[in-house]
Design a protein around this motif. Structure first.
Motif, PDB file in Angstrom:
ATOM      1  N   ASN A 206       0.860  -1.145   0.227  1.00 29.84           N
ATOM      2  CA  ASN A 206      -0.130   0.171   0.066  1.00 29.84           C
ATOM      3  C   ASN A 206       0.903   1.299  -0.001  1.00 29.84           C
ATOM      4  O   ASN A 206       1.927   1.196   0.730  1.00 29.84           O
ATOM      5  CB  ASN A 206      -0.987   0.076   1.064  1.00 29.84           C
ATOM      6  CG  ASN A 206      -2.112  -1.191   1.231  1.00 29.84           C
ATOM      7  OD1 ASN A 206      -2.819  -1.207   0.289  1.00 29.84           O
ATOM      8  ND2 ASN A 206      -1.821  -1.950   2.253  1.00 29.84           N
TER       9      ASN A 206
ATOM     10  N   GLN B 259      -5.680   2.100   5.166  1.00 31.92           N
ATOM     11  CA  GLN B 259      -5.482   1.074   3.981  1.00 31.92           C
ATOM     12  C   GLN B 259      -5.521  -0.386   4.546  1.00 31.92           C
ATOM     13  O   GLN B 259      -4.650  -0.770   5.254  1.00 31.92           O
ATOM     14  CB  GLN B 259      -4.376   1.698   3.332  1.00 31.92           C
ATOM     15  CG  GLN B 259      -4.250   2.750   2.380  1.00 31.92           C
ATOM     16  CD  GLN B 259      -2.793   3.318   1.825  1.00 31.92           C
ATOM     17  OE1 GLN B 259      -1.836   3.099   2.642  1.00 31.92           O
ATOM     18  NE2 GLN B 259      -3.237   3.736   0.773  1.00 31.92           N
TER      19      GLN B 259
ATOM     20  N   ASN C  13      -3.173  -0.688  -2.532  1.00 31.81           N
ATOM     21  CA  ASN C  13      -4.027   0.638  -2.575  1.00 31.81           C
ATOM     22  C   ASN C  13      -3.046   1.966  -2.419  1.00 31.81           C
ATOM     23  O   ASN C  13      -2.166   1.955  -2.120  1.00 31.81           O
ATOM     24  CB  ASN C  13      -4.843   0.605  -1.438  1.00 31.81           C
ATOM     25  CG  ASN C  13      -5.827  -0.422  -1.323  1.00 31.81           C
ATOM     26  OD1 ASN C  13      -6.376  -0.561  -2.274  1.00 31.81           O
ATOM     27  ND2 ASN C  13      -5.687  -1.318  -0.342  1.00 31.81           N
TER      28      ASN C  13
ATOM     29  N   SER D 175      -2.958   6.089  -2.192  1.00 27.24           N
ATOM     30  CA  SER D 175      -3.686   7.407  -1.369  1.00 27.24           C
ATOM     31  C   SER D 175      -3.023   8.437  -1.415  1.00 27.24           C
ATOM     32  O   SER D 175      -1.813   8.426  -0.759  1.00 27.24           O
ATOM     33  CB  SER D 175      -4.451   6.903   0.014  1.00 27.24           C
ATOM     34  OG  SER D 175      -5.067   8.243   0.689  1.00 27.24           O
TER      35      SER D 175
ATOM     36  N   THR E  24      -9.593   9.038   4.097  1.00 28.33           N
ATOM     37  CA  THR E  24      -9.556   8.070   3.052  1.00 28.33           C
ATOM     38  C   THR E  24      -9.608   6.685   3.696  1.00 28.33           C
ATOM     39  O   THR E  24      -8.807   6.334   4.372  1.00 28.33           O
ATOM     40  CB  THR E  24      -8.623   8.277   2.015  1.00 28.33           C
ATOM     41  OG1 THR E  24      -8.560   9.727   1.618  1.00 28.33           O
ATOM     42  CG2 THR E  24      -8.479   7.439   1.168  1.00 28.33           C
TER      43      THR E  24
ATOM     44  N   GLN F  34      -9.491   2.667   2.508  1.00 28.79           N
ATOM     45  CA  GLN F  34      -9.549   1.559   1.384  1.00 28.79           C
ATOM     46  C   GLN F  34      -9.490   0.414   1.882  1.00 28.79           C
ATOM     47  O   GLN F  34      -8.541  -0.114   2.700  1.00 28.79           O
ATOM     48  CB  GLN F  34      -8.286   2.304   0.455  1.00 28.79           C
ATOM     49  CG  GLN F  34      -8.239   3.400  -0.134  1.00 28.79           C
ATOM     50  CD  GLN F  34      -7.079   4.043  -1.033  1.00 28.79           C
ATOM     51  OE1 GLN F  34      -5.794   3.834  -0.397  1.00 28.79           O
ATOM     52  NE2 GLN F  34      -7.171   4.458  -1.721  1.00 28.79           N
TER      53      GLN F  34
ATOM     54  N   ASN G 231      -6.917   0.060  -5.035  1.00 30.77           N
ATOM     55  CA  ASN G 231      -8.048   1.168  -5.402  1.00 30.77           C
ATOM     56  C   ASN G 231      -6.992   2.522  -5.217  1.00 30.77           C
ATOM     57  O   ASN G 231      -5.850   2.443  -4.569  1.00 30.77           O
ATOM     58  CB  ASN G 231      -8.818   1.449  -4.070  1.00 30.77           C
ATOM     59  CG  ASN G 231      -9.760   0.112  -4.169  1.00 30.77           C
ATOM     60  OD1 ASN G 231     -10.533  -0.153  -4.863  1.00 30.77           O
ATOM     61  ND2 ASN G 231      -9.807  -0.911  -3.023  1.00 30.77           N
TER      62      ASN G 231
ATOM     63  N   GLN H 270     -13.510   3.139  -0.176  1.00 28.83           N
ATOM     64  CA  GLN H 270     -13.393   2.395  -1.278  1.00 28.83           C
ATOM     65  C   GLN H 270     -13.340   0.899  -1.002  1.00 28.83           C
ATOM     66  O   GLN H 270     -12.575   0.711  -0.135  1.00 28.83           O
ATOM     67  CB  GLN H 270     -12.234   2.834  -2.234  1.00 28.83           C
ATOM     68  CG  GLN H 270     -12.126   4.033  -2.929  1.00 28.83           C
ATOM     69  CD  GLN H 270     -10.879   4.489  -3.480  1.00 28.83           C
ATOM     70  OE1 GLN H 270      -9.918   4.425  -2.931  1.00 28.83           O
ATOM     71  NE2 GLN H 270     -11.131   5.128  -4.705  1.00 28.83           N
TER      72      GLN H 270
END
Length: 583
Positions: A223, A240, A245, A247, A264, A266, A271, A339
């Motif tokens: 991530n 995350q 992922n 961000s 955020t 995820q 994503n 997400q």
């Protein structure tokens, strides 16, 4: 044969009685351990303990003055390396290493006048972990904990001034990396990574009286998180869970701005979420340098001779008209992104920056523009020398006279499924304190949504259920508008498409309202509403389209000049076509 030997126990002082003495304590148990300590200037304290084989430690301390340099290094294992460099005093550092071939470098440059010291704690357990810490000017505190293998953390803290920087980094697993940069003070940062190959980078530039807050939590593998904050008044959180992922959050605020907040979350694989937010304003200021001076230009002048008024031919101006530009402020930006699934993408851009608008006003005055020596029958008569007075009519143009503050922006994006895409853009200014509000919820696969809202008093909701639905919503108000735009789009099925466009008149105090609901396959709906210049305040457009079935097509266009337009289209079945136009 294994040897366990105490190589050295050393206590060295430069002064036996002075409080500014140097103190060094070194204990080594094992073989081929190396420790070097260098101290100058007094008031330095260091202790090194090494247990194992092939460990190395270097400590250098100088210029402590009244507030000391303090350093402690503990190494248990094999071939660990530690470097501690301290100068200027008011420094504290502790390094603990347990395992094999971990390395840590700590550099501190203190400031005696700082209320709090440079404070660094680094703990590493495992193999091949690395940590680099750099602190300057005091009022900095950092903690790094790494457990596992091949993790790396770098922390830089600088120029806190009377404020304070605080950083905490924890990495559990392997091949995780964390980078932290803080300057200006009033910055707080936390990073927690659990798993393999995660990466987190945080950059904060603070300001007096305002605080940056950043939290990044990563659970899984590979991530990536990027967070940048400038100016204070920024709050960012990233969570995350999963694999691959991404961000990225960028936030910027100045002293006249409000706050930025972003969250955020995820859960899944691959994503991507990007959030960019800015809030800014500026204080009032006078036009001393002419930078905001308005201009005044005369249109006609008259002179007076014995009560007889004659038109003059001279134009006077333009003249500089200094004034004070009003203060403007930025609004509040708030963004939330969730997400869940695979390959979803979300981009949220929110801008709330105050500005100033021009203003023009008619002015008039009577001024002395000169004297006239008149002749009568070719002879000069002194008693006919009269002052000339001009009646001046003019327009004053003031380029920055009206304050327009940044609007508040609120955006929420929810994506559950696969390869959904959402783009949300919100910005603008308004003479009143208003907001743009947006909700996008996507459930399914390959749904697409585009939202653009400007100048506040806009409310929008897009809900997509199914496969490959597309929705575009555009709403705009004038900075002095009282109009409320409200749009809702609901799509359930496959390959639905919806377009909504609403533009409000600055004088309109009514509302544009639009609802599009589509259930089925291959539906298409387009609605456009606008209000023209209206002799009566209060006209509004209202539109609703409902389609259930397959192959439906509906277009609605409304343009209100003097009356209210209302349109409802409902289609149930297959291959229906509807077109409505109202002026």
């Amino acid at each position: 044969m294994r040897m366990l030997t105490t190589l050295a126990v050393l206590l060295a002082t430069t002064s036996l009685a002075s409080a500014a003495s140097n103190e060094s304590f070194i204990v080594q148990a094992g073989s081929t351990n190396h420790a070097i300590a260098g101290q100058t200037g007094g008031n330095n304290k260091q202790g090194t303990v090494q247990v194992g084989r092939g460990n190395s430690a270097l400590t250098a301390q100088s210029a402590a003055s009244s507030k000391p340099n303090e350093s402690g290094v503990l190494q248990i294992g094999a071939q660990n390396g530690a470097v501690a460099l301290q100068t200027g005093g008011n420094n504290k550092q502790g390094t603990v290493q347990g395992g094999v071939r971990n390395f840590a470098v700590t550099s501190q440059k203190g400031r005696q006048s700082a209320a709090n010291p440079n404070d660094s704690t680094t703990a590493q357990f495992g193999a091949f972990n690395g940590s680099i810490v750099n602190q300057k000017d005091g009022n900095n505190k950092q903690t790094t904990l790494q457990v596992g293998g091949s993790n790396f953390a770098a922390t830089s803290q600088d120029n806190a001034g009377a404020n304070k920087n605080t950083s905490s980094t924890t990495q559990l697993g392997a091949f995780n990396s964390a980078l932290v940069g803080q300057t200006g003070g009033n910055n707080n940062q936390t990073t927690l990574s659990v798993g393999v190959g995660n990466f987190a980078a945080t950059s904060q530039a603070g300001a007096a009286g305002r605080t940056n807050e950043s939290s990044t939590l990563q659970f899984g593998s590979f991530n990536r998180s990027f967070a940048g904050q400038a100016g204070g008044g920024n709050d960012q959180g990233t969570l995350q869970f999963g694999y691959g992922n991404l961000s990225a959050t960028g936030q910027n605020a100045n002293a006249q701005g409000a706050t930025n907040s972003a969250l955020t979350t995820q859960v899944g694989i691959g994503n991507k979420a990007i959030t960019l937010q800015s809030t800014k304003g500026s204080p009032s200021f006078a036009a001393n340098d002419g930078s905001v001076s308005g201009s005044v230009t005369t249109t006609k002048a008259y002179w007076d001779l014995g009560g007889l008024h004659q038109p003059g031919t001279t134009s006077y101006g333009p003249y500089s008209w200094p004034y004070t530009a009003p203060a403007v402020s930025g609004g509040t930006n708030a963004a939330t992104t969730l997400q869940v699934g695979k390959g979803n993408s979300a981009l949220t851009v929110q801008n709330s920056e105050g500005t100033r608008a021009p203003f023009s006003v008619a002015v008039s005055d009577t001024v002395k523009v000169g004297v006239e020596n008149k002749k009568f029958l070719g002879v000069n008569y002194p008693d006919l020398t009269k002052p000339v007075y001009g009646t001046v009519s003019a327009t004053a143009n003031l380029p920055q006279a009206i304050a327009l503050n940044g609007v508040n922006n609120n955006a929420a994006t929810v994506q559950v499924g696969k390869k959904n895409a959402a783009l949300t853009l919100q910005d603008g200014v308004n003479i009143a304190k208003v907001s743009n509000d947006s909700l996008v919820a996507q459930f399914g696969e390959k749904n697409g949504s585009l939202v653009s809202q400007q100048n506040g008093l806009n409310g929008q909701a897009t809900i997509q259920l199914g496969d490959r639905n597309n929705a575009v919503t555009l709403q705009k108000n004038a900075p002095v508008s009282g109009t409320v735009n409200a749009a809702a789009t609901i799509q359930a099925g496959s390959k639905n498409r919806a377009f909504t466009n609403q533009v409000a008149n600055p004088l309109n105090v009514g509302a544009n309202g639009s609802l599009i609901a589509q259930f089925g396959n291959s539906n298409t709906a387009v609605a456009a509403q606008s209000t023209g210049l209206q002799p009566m305040i209060g006209a509004l457009n209202t539109q609703a389209t409902v389609q259930v079935g397959t192959g439906n097509y509906a277009v609605t266009a409304q343009n209100s000049a003097t009356v209210t337009n209302t349109s409802v289209t409902a289609q149930f079945g297959s291959h229906n076509v509807a077109f409505t136009s109202q002026h």
